[in-house]
Design a protein around this motif. Structure first.
Motif, PDB file in Angstrom:
ATOM      1  N   ASN A   6      -1.936  -3.018   1.000  1.00 52.17           N
ATOM      2  CA  ASN A   6      -0.830  -2.223   0.467  1.00 52.17           C
ATOM      3  C   ASN A   6       0.051  -3.029  -0.479  1.00 52.17           C
ATOM      4  N   ARG A  13      -0.612   1.815  -7.314  1.00 50.18           N
ATOM      5  CA  ARG A  13      -0.747   2.939  -6.392  1.00 50.18           C
ATOM      6  C   ARG A  13      -0.216   4.254  -6.957  1.00 50.18           C
ATOM      7  N   ARG A 156       5.462   2.277   0.087  1.00 51.94           N
ATOM      8  CA  ARG A 156       4.564   3.030   0.964  1.00 51.94           C
ATOM      9  C   ARG A 156       5.351   3.643   2.130  1.00 51.94           C
ATOM     10  N   LYS A 157       4.732   4.612   2.760  1.00 50.26           N
ATOM     11  CA  LYS A 157       5.329   5.212   3.951  1.00 50.26           C
ATOM     12  C   LYS A 157       5.136   4.270   5.132  1.00 50.26           C
TER      13      LYS A 157
END
Length: 200
Positions: A6, A13, A156-157
């Motif tokens: 990530n 992304r 990101r989550k």
């Protein structure tokens, strides 16, 4: 591994799927070449990181005393701890065949396994204009796009585990982290305790 992945694709992304995949492919090309250069300069049975960690274990082992019962040799998983290293050295002192200390480490720490992991090469590809036209009669049209209000999120989550670790104030715990002063920019104190000279 997911956290590293990530972090590495952060800049790609939010791109369209083809551009994001191309970003990842180019990153892998650079990453493999970078590691291969390190491998060429490395010597010994273990990887540089594993060898450095084992040297630290060796230094700690010097302060341990072993009482041997004359039993059989037992293998260890991963990298032998300082207790295991002390026992191995003691067995070698008593005439047992134990081999090199590096041979007691798990194969995942060896140069051979490291070379095996990075043996695959990611090759460049032709530009999009040279791609073979698809023979599928169905044309996929992009979905209707509605621009959301505000700046799009790039981070990101968070996973369920991270959310669980959230404190009552709604922020992640800063345990084991060092804050940075907003006034002088030095690490180790904040603006409230800043003395203006960069000291804590």
């Amino acid at each position: 591994m997911c956290e590293v992945y990530n972090g590495k694709i952060l800049d790609g992304r939010d791109k369209p799927i083809i551009s994001a995949l191309e970003y990842i492919r180019e990153y892998l090309m650079r990453r493999i070449v970078k590691v291969l250069k390190v491998i060429e300069k490395s010597e010994g049975l273990l990887t540089p990181f594993a060898a450095l960690k084992l040297e630290t274990i060796k230094k700690d082992t010097a302060f341990y005393h072993v009482q041997w019962n004359g039993g059989d040799i037992f293998s260890v998983s991963g990298m032998p701890c300082r207790h295991a290293v002390a026992a191995i050295w003691n067995m070698a002192t008593n005439g047992r065949r134990v081999g090199s200390l590096e041979s007691w480490c798990n194969p995942i720490y060896t140069m051979a396994r490291w070379k095996q992991v990075y043996a695959f090469k990611v090759n460049p590809i032709n530009g999009r204009s040279l791609w073979v036209k698809s023979q599928v009669p169905t044309t996929l049209t992009p979905p209707n796009h509605h621009k959301q209000v505000g700046r799009p999120k790039k981070a990101r989550k968070r996973s369920a585990l991270e959310v669980e670790e959230m404190t009552h104030s709604g922020r992640l715990s800063k345990k084991h982290t060092k804050g940075k002063c907003g006034k002088c920019g030095h690490v180790g104190h904040n603006t409230r305790t800043c003395k203006g000279d960069g000291t804590v």
